[in-house]
Design an enzyme around this catalytic site. Sequence first.
Site, PDB file in Angstrom:
ATOM      1  N   THR A   1       0.869  -1.184   0.000  1.00  0.00           N
ATOM      2  CA  THR A   1       0.000   0.000   0.000  1.00  0.00           C
ATOM      3  C   THR A   1       0.901   1.228   0.000  1.00  0.00           C
ATOM      4  O   THR A   1       2.096   1.126   0.273  1.00  0.00           O
ATOM      5  CB  THR A   1      -0.860   0.029   1.269  1.00  0.00           C
ATOM      6  OG1 THR A   1       0.034   0.073   2.387  1.00  0.00           O
ATOM      7  CG2 THR A   1      -1.728  -1.204   1.369  1.00  0.00           C
TER       8      THR A   1
ATOM      9  N   GLU B   1      -5.770  -3.191  -1.293  1.00  0.00           N
ATOM     10  CA  GLU B   1      -6.332  -4.202  -0.388  1.00  0.00           C
ATOM     11  C   GLU B   1      -7.530  -4.951  -0.985  1.00  0.00           C
ATOM     12  O   GLU B   1      -7.916  -5.993  -0.484  1.00  0.00           O
ATOM     13  CB  GLU B   1      -6.808  -3.536   0.908  1.00  0.00           C
ATOM     14  CG  GLU B   1      -5.697  -3.075   1.837  1.00  0.00           C
ATOM     15  CD  GLU B   1      -5.248  -1.642   1.584  1.00  0.00           C
ATOM     16  OE1 GLU B   1      -5.370  -1.165   0.435  1.00  0.00           O
ATOM     17  OE2 GLU B   1      -4.776  -0.996   2.534  1.00  0.00           O
TER      18      GLU B   1
ATOM     19  N   LYS C   1     -13.485  19.618   7.967  1.00  0.00           N
ATOM     20  CA  LYS C   1     -14.472  19.697   9.036  1.00  0.00           C
ATOM     21  C   LYS C   1     -14.628  21.150   9.439  1.00  0.00           C
ATOM     22  O   LYS C   1     -13.774  21.720  10.102  1.00  0.00           O
ATOM     23  CB  LYS C   1     -14.048  18.836  10.229  1.00  0.00           C
ATOM     24  CG  LYS C   1     -14.130  17.359   9.881  1.00  0.00           C
ATOM     25  CD  LYS C   1     -13.086  16.531  10.589  1.00  0.00           C
ATOM     26  CE  LYS C   1     -12.820  15.259   9.806  1.00  0.00           C
ATOM     27  NZ  LYS C   1     -11.445  15.114   9.332  1.00  0.00           N
TER      28      LYS C   1
ATOM     29  N   TRP D   1     -19.237  18.622   7.519  1.00  0.00           N
ATOM     30  CA  TRP D   1     -18.203  18.133   6.618  1.00  0.00           C
ATOM     31  C   TRP D   1     -18.352  18.789   5.247  1.00  0.00           C
ATOM     32  O   TRP D   1     -19.449  18.877   4.704  1.00  0.00           O
ATOM     33  CB  TRP D   1     -18.328  16.614   6.432  1.00  0.00           C
ATOM     34  CG  TRP D   1     -17.840  15.826   7.597  1.00  0.00           C
ATOM     35  CD1 TRP D   1     -17.251  16.320   8.731  1.00  0.00           C
ATOM     36  CD2 TRP D   1     -17.890  14.412   7.746  1.00  0.00           C
ATOM     37  NE1 TRP D   1     -16.931  15.296   9.569  1.00  0.00           N
ATOM     38  CE2 TRP D   1     -17.311  14.109   8.995  1.00  0.00           C
ATOM     39  CE3 TRP D   1     -18.355  13.368   6.946  1.00  0.00           C
ATOM     40  CZ2 TRP D   1     -17.194  12.799   9.467  1.00  0.00           C
ATOM     41  CZ3 TRP D   1     -18.241  12.065   7.409  1.00  0.00           C
ATOM     42  CH2 TRP D   1     -17.662  11.788   8.657  1.00  0.00           C
TER      43      TRP D   1
HETATM   44  P1  ADP Z   1      -2.700   4.829  -2.845  1.00  0.00           P
HETATM   45  O1  ADP Z   1      -3.616   5.717  -3.604  1.00  0.00           O
HETATM   46  O2  ADP Z   1      -2.802   5.100  -1.374  1.00  0.00           O
HETATM   47  O3  ADP Z   1      -1.362   4.759  -3.446  1.00  0.00           O
HETATM   48  P2  ADP Z   1      -4.319   2.629  -3.676  1.00  0.00           P
HETATM   49  O4  ADP Z   1      -4.006   2.633  -5.109  1.00  0.00           O
HETATM   50  O5  ADP Z   1      -4.584   1.350  -2.997  1.00  0.00           O
HETATM   51  O6  ADP Z   1      -3.168   3.317  -2.912  1.00  0.00           O
HETATM   52  O7  ADP Z   1      -5.472   3.665  -3.461  1.00  0.00           O
HETATM   53  C1  ADP Z   1      -6.705   3.380  -2.933  1.00  0.00           C
HETATM   54  C2  ADP Z   1      -7.443   4.657  -2.678  1.00  0.00           C
HETATM   55  O8  ADP Z   1      -7.605   5.432  -3.861  1.00  0.00           O
HETATM   56  C3  ADP Z   1      -8.849   4.449  -2.168  1.00  0.00           C
HETATM   57  O9  ADP Z   1      -8.868   4.163  -0.797  1.00  0.00           O
HETATM   58  C4  ADP Z   1      -9.500   5.786  -2.502  1.00  0.00           C
HETATM   59  O10 ADP Z   1      -9.220   6.767  -1.522  1.00  0.00           O
HETATM   60  C5  ADP Z   1      -8.819   6.185  -3.789  1.00  0.00           C
HETATM   61  N1  ADP Z   1      -9.686   5.862  -4.927  1.00  0.00           N
HETATM   62  C6  ADP Z   1      -9.620   4.789  -5.719  1.00  0.00           C
HETATM   63  N2  ADP Z   1     -10.569   4.842  -6.682  1.00  0.00           N
HETATM   64  C7  ADP Z   1     -11.275   5.973  -6.473  1.00  0.00           C
HETATM   65  C8  ADP Z   1     -12.404   6.589  -7.113  1.00  0.00           C
HETATM   66  N3  ADP Z   1     -12.990   6.066  -8.190  1.00  0.00           N
HETATM   67  N4  ADP Z   1     -12.851   7.757  -6.588  1.00  0.00           N
HETATM   68  C9  ADP Z   1     -12.271   8.323  -5.525  1.00  0.00           C
HETATM   69  N5  ADP Z   1     -11.208   7.792  -4.882  1.00  0.00           N
HETATM   70  C10 ADP Z   1     -10.713   6.636  -5.349  1.00  0.00           C
END
Ligand code: ADP
Length: 537
Positions: free
Chosen positions: A182, A332, A439, A444
């Site tokens: 991650t 995840e 916030k 929000w």
């Molecule tokens: P990181 O972005 O932390 O490198 P990930 O690729 O696992 O790692 O990212 C997951 C995160 O990306 C999600 O928890 C969410 O916050 C964001 N995300 C993924 N797809 C979308 C989407 N379609 N719209 C908004 N946020 C998204």
Amino acid sequence: MHATMMNVPLSLNHLLDRAGHLFPENKVVSRLPDKTLRTHTYAQIHRRTRALASALQKLGIRKGDRVATLSWNHHAHLECYFGIPAAGGVMHTLNLRLSPDEIGWIAGDAQDRFLIVDDVLLPLYKQFAHLHKFERVIVFPFSGAPVAAEFDNYETKLAGAAPDTFTYPAHDENDPVAMCYTSGTTGRPKGVVYSHRSTVLHTLVGCLAENWGLRTSDVLLPVTPMFHANCWGLPYGAVMMGAKLVFPGPHLHPDDLLDLIKAEPPTLSVGVPTIWLGLIQRFERALTEEPGRWQLPNGMRSMVGGAAVPESLIRAFDRHGVWLQQGWGMTETSPLATVSSKVENAGEAERFRRAAMAGMPVPLVDVRIRTEDGSDAPHDGTSMGEIQVRGPFITGSYHEVPVAADKFTADGWLRTGDVATMDPQGFVRITDRTKDLIKSGGEWISSVDLENALMAHPAIVEAAVIAIPNEKWSERPLACVAMKPGQNATPAELGAHLLKHGFAKWQLPDRYEVIDAVPRTSTGKFWKLKLRERFPR
Ligand code: ADP
């Protein structure tokens, strides 16, 4: 009574053999560092992948050993996707955009035994080599240059292997096949480990018509890096279906992508919103400055996710016959968890409104929205809460990290840290990441909603909204905006634009900062942390 079905384990080896036997003539195209195209058939990829597995076994790989990759998107990386698990190993894709210190730390945490690295990335490898000792470093001669004697040569190893006599070691469907880390925006990155079973199930769900809708006749352009949540699983789907693949290699500049799209027109492409934002701006500029230089394939679909997809971006591509389909997920979740499939029987406004949402949970994934008091938020499209998920391709823990209450609920659901609403039709709308919500005076404000509305303003090319501390309200929004060349907009104009988009006066940013561009994370997403550092108050 017992079910009478055979207990055959789900296996990536089956997907690979299927491509090799049923679609031997279908093609896998890679763009090399010198920008020429190299084509392999699935028959060749099948044979080379089995050769890789056989070579890894000869080198002494044992079941469960990690083999790291440090590679761009190309055919040899695809061979690693299948060849490493076929040998019983676990493919660990290293993110080449992280700092050398981070990569070294991650390789150590995963206890990677071998490394397969592109020759063009050896300078990066050398910067973290002192942090983790790989037993073997196998260099893929991507550029065609000779490989130094201190390393193993990927092609020589394949040439000396015995793909025809290689047999897959027996495995359980729950055996690990791949791992990804991650991003570690809070604390150290954590490893997520996928199994044969989770990967096959995710591939089947991904290929459904409502999701990727991947068919054998498709031509897939994966722009999402193969180290970013394993390119969202698309390479597994392409191999299962025998679809043609067109890999961009290291060339991800909009001009290069447009050239590749012209040379090998895809029917389906995959990438984060910032990639498509850069591409459409370049394409539209070229329409006036260099008409006829590029075309976008009419009817192409693009899977877009990893960050919110602004409605203005979806509309811009739609004007040129390309449909952007949004997905939401995370490392995840393998990663596909929700998809906003195209709503056909609706008016234009509704079609785009839904396309700008994260969409419906995919089959096999349970999604619930939990409010702060621990109850389920009603599916009314306005009540917000944290998205929690559960399913056979959702991680239930992290590699060698004790299960923590901030990541998993007592009843075993993954806490995503994303805040969302769900409407009566089951469509999820991501409001924010928990840490990005603003916030203000007990209410929000969604930074994502403000950003999307700002990016619909004709003068704005990129917008990111962050919270700044405020004595009276606790936090207030600050909008960082990048303007299109030669364009401008005053705060008063932007405020009026937001009011027109339905925002209340108290939700409007207190301040606007004009910046050159929004900083990007290692996976190409807007990096608000950097803006918070730059504008702490
Ligand atoms: P990181 O972005 O932390 O490198 P990930 O690729 O696992 O790692 O990212 C997951 C995160 O990306 C999600 O928890 C969410 O916050 C964001 N995300 C993924 N797809 C979308 C989407 N379609 N719209 C908004 N946020 C998204």
